[in-house]
Write an enzyme that holds these catalytic residues in place. Structure first.
Site, PDB file in Angstrom:
ATOM      1  CG  ASP B  31      53.848  76.122  35.922  1.00  0.00           C
ATOM      2  OD1 ASP B  31      53.024  76.554  35.086  1.00  0.00           O
ATOM      3  OD2 ASP B  31      53.769  74.997  36.462  1.00  0.00           O
ATOM      4  CE  LYS B 242      74.512  79.631  34.777  1.00  0.00           C
ATOM      5  NZ  LYS B 242      74.048  80.706  33.902  1.00  0.00           N
ATOM      6  CG  ASP B 267      75.001  83.265  26.617  1.00  0.00           C
ATOM      7  OD1 ASP B 267      74.727  82.992  27.811  1.00  0.00           O
ATOM      8  OD2 ASP B 267      76.132  83.653  26.264  1.00  0.00           O
TER       9      ASP B 267
END
Lengths: 318, 318
Positions: B31, B242, B267
């Site tokens: 979702d 991150k 990536d």
């Protein structure tokens, strides 16, 4: 050689402060004393009391004195001036008594590295000391104190650097030499990274993480290499300062001394003392006026043969 | 959490380019799609062909789209402008769709860190994106883009910094936050080091060693922290970008989604994919238009569930 590859010290260093007989015996073992400077003879611009008298004592006993410094911001000529400015009497040898990491690096580049004729230029991150020593060895260089590199990176620089535009990346650069640079910036780091990625040899004058000054610590030459090491996935530079033995070989090459009759004096276990231990000198002497603590010397992985509260305690032999 | 602490991937990621049925099945599982930006949607200022159509496709299928970027130089407001400038149509949510590491860091400082009232200031190494997000959270800061810090260190600074002179070291600083700073210099590094030694919390917006630009690599935010890590004897900052899960918690806190129905697209195996794997998302999708190679995705320690040559290959579902 990393300290982990070298057998850890297990002996208890001899504490010589106040031990007149012990000091006499220690001094008599050696013909040559290699001195680290900052933290041993002085701190920043403050000469430790008794430094001159101690050097005079050793010279009066016929000992060879050599100053061995990782500080790459000064040339040997600058060091002669610094010694004079601090009131340390010059010997007859003057500059010849001084070994700095910038000198060691310049010798390594000019006499050891076999660079192709089209790859002889050095991109310098560092100050005037490196430039003076490279010039003395007739090594062409760029970067360094050139004001053209003391600017912010511009939007158009990225594409030029990525494309290897010769206006920013000189195709004849075969070495990147990183020393302490008080004007380190993003542009210099980007250029150094790209030179190394294009094949340039990655050298450092030294890898001390910190620089003692004003009784505290500031970013050292190792901190200038750190971003590049990280960007290169952990690849480290060849360091030409203590404890790298290229510097010991250069000192020995000049003075032709018997290593068994030489003693390294320093305040840092992991650079100075290790430099002497791995160089298989006859002795090492720690002083507590700099970075390492008594605990470091007595319980650490790299320990001196003996240690003193301060260098001038050697005067206690009389 | 270091990747070595996490079980290494052993599965073979599914290659979806050209596999229409596989793509449909993959999209239907989720979702929410979390997108890394640079290297996925665009490279520098170059929008990849098909990016808009792919985002439209997902939105048309009712998917929530979130842009998750470690680039701390821009605020969320700046990102809305960047998206518009690249021709990416805005959704109704605009800024709310964007999570940047500068936003994540600001939230962490203002809402998670329990700073005493006298230690609430942040010393910033970084650009305007961090400043805007701190300001939005009412966190007082200094450093950053202030021109007063864009100068060489002066001889008199050493003693002042060593003595903790409040003209250089604000006693109310309780956090050092390091992000990408195109004006990194010796003075900023010296101040950051002394603030941390005096007890300030050491934070980083992110620890990416490199920054992709112009099809090549340049110093990243991690390279700004590297000198400090070395000076601090290996102590690492808490990173809010991150793959740190503080960022995932913040995203989840805002959107209240089911992690099993969410997919991270990126990536970089070691940041983007790891972020999704350690966040226990239902899926991860790698693209080959950025840093990681096919080999990284198929044989590396952290592997996506599936991968594509380029994001726009998702359009091949129809």
């Amino acid at each position: 050689m990393a300290s982990s590859e070298y057998p850890a010290s297990t002996h208890t260093p001899r504490y010589l402060t106040g031990d007149a007989a012990g000091i006499r015996e220690f001094i008599d073992k050696f013909d040559v004393f290699l001195f680290d400077c900052d933290g041993v003879l002085w701190s920043g611009d403050h000469l430790f009391p008794g430094t001159n008298e101690t050097l005079e004592l050793l010279r009066s006993k016929g000992k060879q004195v050599v100053f061995v410094t990782n500080n790459s911001t000064k040339s040997r000529a600058d060091y002669v001036k610094k010694l004079a400015g601090l009131g340390i009497p010059s010997s007859t040898r003057e500059q010849e008594e001084i070994f700095s990491s910038s000198y060691s690096a310049s010798i390594y580049i000019s006499r050891i590295l076999q660079l192709p004729p089209t790859q002889r230029k050095v991109f310098v991150i560092g100050e005037t000391g490196i430039e003076q020593e490279l010039r003395a060895e007739h090594v062409p260089f760029l970067g360094g104190t050139d004001p053209a590199y003391r600017r912010a990176i511009a939007p158009e620089d990225y594409a030029k650097i990525a494309a290897g535009d010769p206006s920013l990346l000189d195709p004849e650069v075969g070495v990147v030499l990183v020393g302490l640079d008080f004007h380190l910036n993003y542009l210099k780091l980007a250029l150094a990274f790209h030179y190394i990625r294009r094949g340039a040899v990655f050298l450092a004058t030294n890898i001390d993480s910190t620089l003692p000054n004003a009784g505290s610590l500031f970013p050292g030459a190792g901190s200038m290499s750190a971003p590049l090491i990280m960007m290169l996935g952990g690849r480290e530079p060849v360091s030409l300062g203590k404890p790298n033995q290229a510097m010991m070989d250069a000192i020995e090459g000049k003075f032709q001394f018997d290593r068994q009759r030489a003693c390294m004096v320093g305040d840092r276990a992991n650079t100075d003392i290790r430099f002497g231990v791995e160089g298989k000198l006859g002795g090492t002497l720690g002083v507590l006026t700099g970075v390492s603590s008594k605990e470091d010397f007595v319980e650490g992985a790299v320990r001196p043969a003996a240690y003193l509260d301060r260098l001038a305690d050697l005067l206690g032999c009389e």
